[in-house]
Write a protein that holds these residues in place. Structure first.
Motif, PDB file in Angstrom:
ATOM      1  N   GLN A 225      45.089  41.156  40.947  1.00 51.51           N
ATOM      2  CA  GLN A 225      46.794  41.256  40.837  1.00 51.51           C
ATOM      3  C   GLN A 225      47.026  39.734  40.599  1.00 51.51           C
ATOM      4  O   GLN A 225      47.975  39.188  39.991  1.00 51.51           O
ATOM      5  N   ALA A 226      46.050  38.796  40.727  1.00 52.07           N
ATOM      6  CA  ALA A 226      45.917  37.205  40.640  1.00 52.07           C
ATOM      7  C   ALA A 226      45.434  36.674  39.577  1.00 52.07           C
ATOM      8  O   ALA A 226      45.310  35.691  39.416  1.00 52.07           O
ATOM      9  N   GLY A 227      45.082  37.867  38.618  1.00 52.22           N
ATOM     10  CA  GLY A 227      44.300  37.278  37.674  1.00 52.22           C
ATOM     11  C   GLY A 227      42.759  37.286  37.323  1.00 52.22           C
ATOM     12  O   GLY A 227      42.266  36.803  36.405  1.00 52.22           O
ATOM     13  N   GLY A 228      42.355  37.535  38.636  1.00 52.44           N
ATOM     14  CA  GLY A 228      40.868  37.257  38.767  1.00 52.44           C
ATOM     15  C   GLY A 228      40.119  38.634  38.573  1.00 52.44           C
ATOM     16  O   GLY A 228      40.681  39.619  38.004  1.00 52.44           O
ATOM     17  N   ALA A 229      38.837  38.723  38.716  1.00 47.63           N
ATOM     18  CA  ALA A 229      38.019  39.867  38.767  1.00 47.63           C
ATOM     19  C   ALA A 229      37.425  40.089  39.994  1.00 47.63           C
ATOM     20  O   ALA A 229      36.905  39.196  40.695  1.00 47.63           O
ATOM     21  N   ALA A 230      36.966  41.374  40.119  1.00 47.93           N
ATOM     22  CA  ALA A 230      36.120  41.841  41.249  1.00 47.93           C
ATOM     23  C   ALA A 230      35.188  42.896  41.187  1.00 47.93           C
ATOM     24  O   ALA A 230      35.347  43.776  40.313  1.00 47.93           O
ATOM     25  N   SER A 231      33.961  42.594  41.247  1.00 50.08           N
ATOM     26  CA  SER A 231      32.879  43.424  40.759  1.00 50.08           C
ATOM     27  C   SER A 231      31.736  43.663  41.715  1.00 50.08           C
ATOM     28  O   SER A 231      31.478  42.853  42.550  1.00 50.08           O
ATOM     29  N   THR A 232      30.765  44.932  41.639  1.00 51.99           N
ATOM     30  CA  THR A 232      29.697  44.777  42.449  1.00 51.99           C
ATOM     31  C   THR A 232      28.581  43.942  41.623  1.00 51.99           C
ATOM     32  O   THR A 232      27.426  44.016  42.112  1.00 51.99           O
ATOM     33  N   GLY A 233      28.770  43.791  40.397  1.00 52.23           N
ATOM     34  CA  GLY A 233      27.886  43.242  39.337  1.00 52.23           C
ATOM     35  C   GLY A 233      27.520  44.347  38.368  1.00 52.23           C
ATOM     36  O   GLY A 233      27.213  43.912  37.217  1.00 52.23           O
ATOM     37  N   ARG A 234      28.026  45.386  38.962  1.00 51.77           N
ATOM     38  CA  ARG A 234      27.417  46.535  37.714  1.00 51.77           C
ATOM     39  C   ARG A 234      28.756  47.267  37.708  1.00 51.77           C
ATOM     40  O   ARG A 234      28.706  48.243  36.445  1.00 51.77           O
ATOM     41  N   GLN A 235      29.628  47.265  38.526  1.00 50.76           N
ATOM     42  CA  GLN A 235      30.749  47.776  38.207  1.00 50.76           C
ATOM     43  C   GLN A 235      32.060  47.285  38.841  1.00 50.76           C
ATOM     44  O   GLN A 235      32.199  46.685  39.967  1.00 50.76           O
ATOM     45  N   ARG A 236      33.273  47.626  38.078  1.00 52.02           N
ATOM     46  CA  ARG A 236      34.413  47.116  39.108  1.00 52.02           C
ATOM     47  C   ARG A 236      34.479  47.723  40.238  1.00 52.02           C
ATOM     48  O   ARG A 236      34.488  49.029  40.605  1.00 52.02           O
ATOM     49  N   ILE A 237      34.963  46.870  41.517  1.00 53.34           N
ATOM     50  CA  ILE A 237      34.969  47.271  42.514  1.00 53.34           C
ATOM     51  C   ILE A 237      36.184  48.401  42.882  1.00 53.34           C
ATOM     52  O   ILE A 237      35.826  49.307  43.318  1.00 53.34           O
ATOM     53  N   LEU A 238      37.246  48.248  42.162  1.00 61.32           N
ATOM     54  CA  LEU A 238      38.115  49.253  42.291  1.00 61.32           C
ATOM     55  C   LEU A 238      37.837  50.689  41.895  1.00 61.32           C
ATOM     56  O   LEU A 238      38.844  51.528  42.242  1.00 61.32           O
ATOM     57  N   ASP A 239      37.048  50.934  40.972  1.00 63.98           N
ATOM     58  CA  ASP A 239      36.540  52.272  40.652  1.00 63.98           C
ATOM     59  C   ASP A 239      35.398  52.811  41.340  1.00 63.98           C
ATOM     60  O   ASP A 239      35.004  53.982  41.184  1.00 63.98           O
ATOM     61  N   VAL A 240      34.964  52.155  42.268  1.00 66.58           N
ATOM     62  CA  VAL A 240      33.620  52.623  43.215  1.00 66.58           C
ATOM     63  C   VAL A 240      34.478  53.902  44.022  1.00 66.58           C
ATOM     64  O   VAL A 240      35.407  53.730  44.769  1.00 66.58           O
ATOM     65  N   GLN A 241      33.844  54.963  43.718  1.00 63.33           N
ATOM     66  CA  GLN A 241      34.264  56.180  44.527  1.00 63.33           C
ATOM     67  C   GLN A 241      33.623  56.245  46.081  1.00 63.33           C
ATOM     68  O   GLN A 241      32.513  56.277  46.057  1.00 63.33           O
ATOM     69  N   PRO A 242      34.424  56.106  46.963  1.00 63.93           N
ATOM     70  CA  PRO A 242      33.834  55.959  48.221  1.00 63.93           C
ATOM     71  C   PRO A 242      33.307  57.210  48.750  1.00 63.93           C
ATOM     72  O   PRO A 242      33.563  58.333  48.490  1.00 63.93           O
TER      73      PRO A 242
END
Ligand code: F6P
Length: 357
Positions: free
Chosen positions: A288-305
């Protein structure tokens, strides 16, 4: 006295009204819990609450007295208001059911009550991290209700207990910072619409784990350390506070990249940080602040818990650096990383074990 400044209460009530949601009241209760925790943590040794208990949490980590007290503070402040269907925390093996005497709502609150708690004994910044989801209807939460990907979070935030106490939050409409005025007890909007600079020359990683990292992370860090003499042709600075909240706060304010990547130290753990109440809320704030967050291989926000206390590799911060690391992971995975190998590491074999070929 600063009349007319935006308090957190005013801000969240207005934002919630815009979204036609009842989130405002819940966030005000979270802020009340944060004020209680801030006072508790701020007493330091005078509060008699430093040090460890004999117990361990579900992660097998020794619990601090403050871990348990701060967990209680959030439960008590947030259970009564009728907005929640349930809560889950780093400090509780199972989700917390709302006691019978209180009404139920449709929101789920997931939190780490005192992140970096080992730092409280040494008077270094610690924090509280939280994330809010919704069930489709009001009622008691079922265990599966908590296993939603981070992209479905309605709100997320953290409090940092440092030289000043701040709350930084998002309701999906930018990332905003509030500073606690200790004289009148109000959180005041001091950092509206925080933006993470896209470029940075500062990285944060626990480099004692270097031999356990995957080659793409070894490559990235070695290139940063090579500075002006390496392929990046610029000097980097390194910081490690061992308190994710403090690390993310620094990145939101002046840029940088934070990594707790996948490592082979304990093969049963795919990462150190917990997906639901550490990685997801921080990923939402950073995006939301214009940065990015990843596991290295996938967007963190798309990881299915798949589990409440699931761990995940985390790489977040300035967009260009996160994207570079994702590229290094891709290059490694498809075997095309040879052209990018740092001159410091002449041999490809340093970045690639043959079993992965
Ligand atoms: O449990 C989370 C945490 O305390 C984070 O706040 C911090 O980034 C990390 O663990 C520190 O890990 P380490 O002890 O390996 O430096």
């Amino acid at each position: 006295m600063q009349f007319g400044r935006t308090t957190l209460s005013k801000f969240v009530i207005e934002q919630a009204r815009l979204q036609n949601s009842e989130l405002g009241a819940l966030l005000i209760d979270v802020a009340a819990a944060v004020k209680t925790i801030s006072a508790m943590v701020g007493k330091g040794a005078l509060g008699g609450n430093l040090g460890a208990l004999d117990s361990t949490n579900v992660q097998g980590e020794v619990q601090k007295k403050l871990d348990v007290l701060t967990n209680e503070a959030i439960l008590r402040h947030c259970e009564w208001g009728g907005q929640l269907a349930g809560m889950a925390s780093e400090e509780m093996d199972e989700p917390y059911a709302i006691p019978n005497e209180y009404p139920r709502g449709r929101y789920l609150l997931v939190f780490d009550p005192l992140d970096g708690s080992s730092n409280s004994d040494v008077n270094v910044s610690v924090g509280t991290i939280f994330s809010i989801f919704a069930r489709p209807t009001a009622g008691d939460a079922q265990p599966g209700d908590y296993l939603r990907p981070g992209c479905e979070q309605l709100a997320a935030g953290y409090a940092i207990y440092g030289p000043s106490t701040m709350m930084v939050l998002t309701l999906g409409n930018g990332t905003h910072g509030f500073t606690l005025d200790r004289e009148n007890g109000n959180f005041i909007l001091t950092h509206p619409d925080i933006r993470v600079p896209e470029e940075t020359t500062e990285f944060a990683i626990n480099s004692s784990n270097e031999r356990f990292w995957e080659p793409p992370v070894q490559r990235y860090v070695s290139e940063c350390k090579a500075g002006k003499t390496g392929v990046r042709a610029t000097d980097f600075n390194m910081r490690w506070i061992a308190s994710m909240v403090a690390e993310v706060h620094r990145i939101l304010i002046r840029g940088g990249i934070f990594m707790y990547p996948k490592d082979s130290k304990d093969p049963s753990k795919p990462g150190r940080l917990r997906l639901l109440y550490e990685a997801n809320p921080m990923a939402m704030l950073i995006e939301q602040a214009g940065g990015a967050a990843s596991t290295g291989r996938q967007r963190i926000l798309d990881v299915q818990p798949e589990a409440l206390h699931q761990r995940v590799p985390v790489i977040l911060g300035s967009k260009n650096e996160v994207e570079r690391l994702e590229r290094y992971h891709r290059d490694y995975d498809n075997g095309s990383d040879r052209p990018f190998v740092s001159p410091l590491f002449a041999e490809r074999s340093l970045f690639r074990d043959e079993s992965h070929a």
